[in-house]
Motif scaffolding. Structure first.
Motif, mmCIF file in Angstrom:
data_model
loop_
_atom_site.group_PDB
_atom_site.id
_atom_site.type_symbol
_atom_site.label_atom_id
_atom_site.label_comp_id
_atom_site.label_asym_id
_atom_site.label_seq_id
_atom_site.Cartn_x
_atom_site.Cartn_y
_atom_site.Cartn_z
ATOM 1 N N GLU A 1 12.816 -12.244 -10.870
ATOM 2 C CA GLU A 1 11.774 -11.285 -11.134
ATOM 3 C C GLU A 1 11.181 -10.818 -10.169
ATOM 4 O O GLU A 1 10.810 -11.283 -9.309
ATOM 5 C CB GLU A 1 10.960 -11.779 -12.206
ATOM 6 N N LEU A 2 11.221 -9.156 -10.025
ATOM 7 C CA LEU A 2 10.543 -8.600 -8.916
ATOM 8 C C LEU A 2 9.245 -8.038 -9.237
ATOM 9 O O LEU A 2 9.368 -7.068 -10.212
ATOM 10 C CB LEU A 2 11.518 -7.588 -8.059
ATOM 11 N N THR B 1 0.888 -1.311 -0.059
ATOM 12 C CA THR B 1 -0.004 -0.044 -0.058
ATOM 13 C C THR B 1 0.821 1.341 0.096
ATOM 14 O O THR B 1 0.379 2.323 0.313
ATOM 15 C CB THR B 1 -0.829 -0.013 1.229
ATOM 16 N N GLY B 2 2.159 0.989 -0.371
ATOM 17 C CA GLY B 2 3.367 2.083 -0.405
ATOM 18 C C GLY B 2 3.801 2.356 0.977
ATOM 19 O O GLY B 2 4.171 3.613 1.160
ATOM 20 N N ARG B 3 3.778 1.707 1.662
ATOM 21 C CA ARG B 3 4.484 1.904 3.223
ATOM 22 C C ARG B 3 5.609 2.154 2.919
ATOM 23 O O ARG B 3 6.487 1.583 2.156
ATOM 24 C CB ARG B 3 4.207 0.690 4.019
ATOM 25 N N ASP B 4 6.547 2.908 3.983
ATOM 26 C CA ASP B 4 7.897 3.409 3.710
ATOM 27 C C ASP B 4 8.875 2.296 3.642
ATOM 28 O O ASP B 4 9.969 2.395 3.232
ATOM 29 C CB ASP B 4 8.240 4.241 4.903
ATOM 30 N N SER B 5 8.452 1.256 4.352
ATOM 31 C CA SER B 5 9.364 -0.087 4.587
ATOM 32 C C SER B 5 9.454 -0.821 3.057
ATOM 33 O O SER B 5 10.247 -1.696 3.160
ATOM 34 C CB SER B 5 8.719 -1.235 5.586
ATOM 35 N N LEU B 6 8.664 -0.262 2.014
ATOM 36 C CA LEU B 6 8.652 -1.209 0.635
ATOM 37 C C LEU B 6 10.087 -0.977 0.265
ATOM 38 O O LEU B 6 10.645 -2.326 -0.235
ATOM 39 C CB LEU B 6 7.755 -0.586 -0.139
ATOM 40 N N GLY B 7 10.814 0.031 0.377
ATOM 41 C CA GLY B 7 12.311 0.022 -0.167
ATOM 42 C C GLY B 7 13.170 -0.986 0.447
ATOM 43 O O GLY B 7 14.141 -1.520 0.089
ATOM 44 N N ARG B 8 13.146 -1.124 1.958
ATOM 45 C CA ARG B 8 13.809 -2.104 2.559
ATOM 46 C C ARG B 8 13.448 -3.368 2.137
ATOM 47 O O ARG B 8 14.486 -4.266 1.869
ATOM 48 C CB ARG B 8 13.515 -2.028 3.937
ATOM 49 N N ALA B 9 12.081 -3.695 1.774
ATOM 50 C CA ALA B 9 11.971 -5.163 1.403
ATOM 51 C C ALA B 9 12.593 -5.482 -0.155
ATOM 52 O O ALA B 9 13.295 -6.427 -0.395
ATOM 53 C CB ALA B 9 10.356 -5.398 1.172
ATOM 54 N N ILE B 10 12.410 -4.441 -0.976
ATOM 55 C CA ILE B 10 12.851 -4.430 -1.982
ATOM 56 C C ILE B 10 14.478 -4.610 -2.118
ATOM 57 O O ILE B 10 15.133 -5.634 -2.769
ATOM 58 C CB ILE B 10 12.607 -3.238 -3.096
ATOM 59 N N ARG C 1 11.208 1.625 -7.061
ATOM 60 C CA ARG C 1 12.414 1.474 -7.877
ATOM 61 C C ARG C 1 13.093 0.265 -7.660
ATOM 62 O O ARG C 1 13.665 -0.243 -6.645
ATOM 63 C CB ARG C 1 13.391 2.817 -7.719
ATOM 64 N N GLY C 2 13.628 -0.418 -8.862
ATOM 65 C CA GLY C 2 14.225 -1.832 -8.542
ATOM 66 C C GLY C 2 13.471 -3.004 -8.840
ATOM 67 O O GLY C 2 13.912 -3.975 -8.985
ATOM 68 N N ALA C 3 12.128 -2.817 -9.015
ATOM 69 C CA ALA C 3 11.277 -3.640 -9.438
ATOM 70 C C ALA C 3 11.167 -4.099 -11.025
ATOM 71 O O ALA C 3 11.339 -3.150 -11.752
ATOM 72 C CB ALA C 3 9.775 -3.427 -9.042
ATOM 73 N N ASP C 4 11.182 -5.202 -11.271
ATOM 74 C CA ASP C 4 10.853 -5.461 -12.768
ATOM 75 C C ASP C 4 9.642 -5.137 -13.328
ATOM 76 O O ASP C 4 9.428 -4.736 -14.489
ATOM 77 C CB ASP C 4 11.151 -6.889 -13.179
ATOM 78 N N LYS C 5 8.536 -5.291 -12.714
ATOM 79 C CA LYS C 5 7.239 -4.899 -12.808
ATOM 80 C C LYS C 5 6.461 -4.207 -11.819
ATOM 81 O O LYS C 5 6.574 -4.552 -10.511
ATOM 82 C CB LYS C 5 6.601 -6.104 -13.325
#
Length: 320
Positions: free
Chosen positions: A43-44, A21-30, A64-68
């Protein structure tokens, strides 16, 4: 190793699906996905449960960093997002990761090795692992590692493992979504229930277990960090009605003991947390109607619902 599907000139071995849902933690997961030591191609796929047209640019940039990058249109819940991610994925294997959790670098390598071996033996493995649970702020982090204490055995029925005689404490039986790796074939065959807001992971695991040849394997190592208390977490709610409806529909036909222990440990606790006394009476009525007594552990977990959630979380982490 089983070869992945070919997309253009690139072989896709593992597709990682992250609903967000766009949480700030998404970047850490990616970052934890991109930090895997896996030698194949990953493939992410990030699936925002948002409307693309109204999503802020900075939220999209967080992927950023996701393939799709996909969008559900908003408000469709995690089950829909995961199904969409699977549909648009290309890998032989699919791994799920919640946007507030993260992986250790060897997670995919170790799981694909096991999954490939199981498939070579004619079994359709759902592979998990142990986790660490992280709570608190950065300057006062509390970590409990080695969860669960007892791993699922090859011949265990997953609902028995998860719910019968469920013990209090952080290290109780568990199979977290962010640990799951399975074949894309199985993920296509067993779709996530898009109507559920709660118990999505348990629902998928129980239904997947009914597919012929499916087996569960949990690796002994700690390969995932589960972050508790994230903003917007469904697990922080106390929807006893939804929990009761799900258990009555899926668990009661399977096994009376599974059903009654689940009601005591989960649904009763939610009603008590909410201080909904009509809900407490309703859950107790269903338990009495089974003419079966719940186990001591599930009763203890259920009664703990009278304790404020923050205090209960602290207490559970102290019980090893």
């Amino acid at each position: 190793m089983v070869k992945g599907r070919v997309l253009g000139q690139t072989t896709i071995d593992v597709s990682v699906v992250i609903p967000s849902t766009g949480r700030d933690s998404l970047g850490r997961a990616i970052e934890s996905v991109r930090g895997q030591d896996f030698q194949g191609h990953i493939e992410l796929v990030v699936v925002f449960d948002l409307n693309e047209a109204s999503t802020p640019v900075e939220t999209v940039e967080s992927a950023r960093g996701a393939d799709k990058v996909l969008f559900t249109g908003g408000g469709r819940k995690g089950g829909f997002a995961r199904n969409l991610g699977v549909e648009r994925s290309s890998g032989t294997w699919v791994a799920f990761l919640d946007d507030d959790d993260e992986w250790f670098p060897s997670k995919i390598t170790e799981q694909v090795r096991v999954a490939t071996h199981e498939e070579s033996m004619g079994r359709r493995a759902i592979v998990g692992c142990r986790v660490e649970q992280v709570s608190g702020s950065f300057d006062s982090r509390h970590v409990v590692s080695g969860i669960p204490a007892k791993l699922v055995k090859p011949n265990d029925r997953i609902e028995n493992y998860l719910f019968v005689d469920r013990r209090p404490g952080a290290k109780r039986a568990s199979f977290f979504t962010s640990t799951v790796l399975a074949s894309r074939r199985l993920c296509q065959e067993v779709r996530w229930d898009e109507s559920l807001a709660r118990h999505q992971d348990w629902d998928w695991l129980v239904r997947a277990s009914r597919v012929a040849g499916t087996t569960f394997v949990q690796l002994e190592g700690v390969l995932v960090s589960i972050h508790l208390g994230s903003q917007g977490s469904i697990s922080a709610g106390a929807d006893w009605q939804g929990s009761l409806a799900w258990a009555t529909r899926l668990l009661r036909p399977l096994d009376k003991r599974v059903y009654v222990d689940f009601l005591a440990a989960q649904t009763l606790r939610y009603a008590l947390q909410k201080r909904d006394w009509s809900g407490v009476r309703s859950v107790l009525s269903h338990i009495v109607g089974t003419r079966s007594l719940p186990g001591v552990g599930p009763i203890a977990i259920g009664i703990a619902g009278v304790v404020p959630r923050a205090s209960l979380q602290w207490l559970m982490q102290k019980i090893r």
